[in-house]
Design a protein around this motif. Structure first.
Motif, PDB file in Angstrom:
ATOM      1  N   ARG A   1      -2.372   0.903  -4.319  1.00  0.00           N
ATOM      2  CA  ARG A   1      -1.430  -0.278  -3.939  1.00  0.00           C
ATOM      3  C   ARG A   1      -0.631  -0.728  -5.325  1.00  0.00           C
ATOM      4  O   ARG A   1      -1.049  -0.427  -6.266  1.00  0.00           O
ATOM      5  CB  ARG A   1      -2.403  -1.378  -3.901  1.00  0.00           C
ATOM      6  CG  ARG A   1      -1.722  -2.668  -3.501  1.00  0.00           C
ATOM      7  CD  ARG A   1      -2.383  -3.950  -2.916  1.00  0.00           C
ATOM      8  NE  ARG A   1      -3.753  -4.194  -3.710  1.00  0.00           N
ATOM      9  CZ  ARG A   1      -4.778  -4.277  -3.673  1.00  0.00           C
ATOM     10  NH1 ARG A   1      -5.054  -4.007  -2.155  1.00  0.00           N
ATOM     11  NH2 ARG A   1      -5.623  -4.700  -4.354  1.00  0.00           N
TER      12      ARG A   1
ATOM     13  N   SER B   1      -3.119   5.704   1.808  1.00  0.00           N
ATOM     14  CA  SER B   1      -4.437   4.707   2.136  1.00  0.00           C
ATOM     15  C   SER B   1      -5.638   6.095   2.375  1.00  0.00           C
ATOM     16  O   SER B   1      -5.123   7.015   2.769  1.00  0.00           O
ATOM     17  CB  SER B   1      -4.445   4.279   3.681  1.00  0.00           C
ATOM     18  OG  SER B   1      -3.497   2.989   3.668  1.00  0.00           O
TER      19      SER B   1
ATOM     20  N   ILE C   1       0.973  -1.119  -0.082  1.00  0.00           N
ATOM     21  CA  ILE C   1      -0.082   0.107   0.046  1.00  0.00           C
ATOM     22  C   ILE C   1       0.834   1.340  -0.138  1.00  0.00           C
ATOM     23  O   ILE C   1       1.697   1.278   0.776  1.00  0.00           O
ATOM     24  CB  ILE C   1      -0.976   0.228   1.253  1.00  0.00           C
ATOM     25  CG1 ILE C   1      -1.810  -1.137   1.416  1.00  0.00           C
ATOM     26  CG2 ILE C   1      -1.857   1.136   1.199  1.00  0.00           C
ATOM     27  CD1 ILE C   1      -2.712  -1.344   0.233  1.00  0.00           C
TER      28      ILE C   1
END
Length: 151
Positions: free
Chosen positions: A96, A40, A37
């Motif tokens: 991602r 976020s 990731i």
């Protein structure tokens, strides 16, 4: 249907060699392994990313936990993380690595410093954000106006 109505200009999405060099000089090179990731949803957006190698998926997670690709796939030469960083807001999506990725990471301040001296790049960023906005507007129109089979 949206792709037929409005297609983003691929050339407007990527930086040229000179722009890449300027961004590389201002930021730091970071490598992310496949599956990592990069950012976020809900985190404060204080970074902008230039994708050098690899591919990144931009997505959201529904309340039921399902992933929905909303920003498509980012390709080498593309800048990502722009909108929220420039608006001083939290991120609304996740990013991602879908392959091993190499990126140039710039703080918001570093990026703004580059834009203040690189006017053509600043215009390209404005064009990119405008293209993404128009694409999103066309998608909303399609979802509102077309019957389910036409969507």
């Amino acid at each position: 249907m949206t792709e037929k109505v409005f297609k983003m200009n691929e050339k407007a999405l990527t930086v040229n060699e000179r722009e890449r060099e300027v961004l590389c000089k201002a930021g730091i090179r970071v490598r992310y392994p496949k599956g990592q990731i990069i950012f976020s949803a809900e985190e404060y957006a204080d970074r902008v990313y230039l994708l050098e190698e690899g591919y990144v998926k931009i997505y959201r997670i529904s309340p039921s936990g399902r992933e929905f690709t909303v920003g498509g796939t980012r390709n080498p030469g593309e800048i990502m993380g722009l909108a929220e960083a420039l608006c001083n807001s939290k991120r609304t999506c996740f990013a991602r690595a879908i392959t091993d990725v190499t990126m140039i990471v710039l703080t918001k301040d570093q990026f703004l410093d580059v834009l203040s001296t690189e006017h053509r790049l600043a215009l390209k960023v404005a064009s990119l954000l405008g293209s993404r906005m128009r694409f999103a507007e066309a998608l909303v129109y399609d979802l509102m106006c077309w019957q389910a089979p036409g969507r």
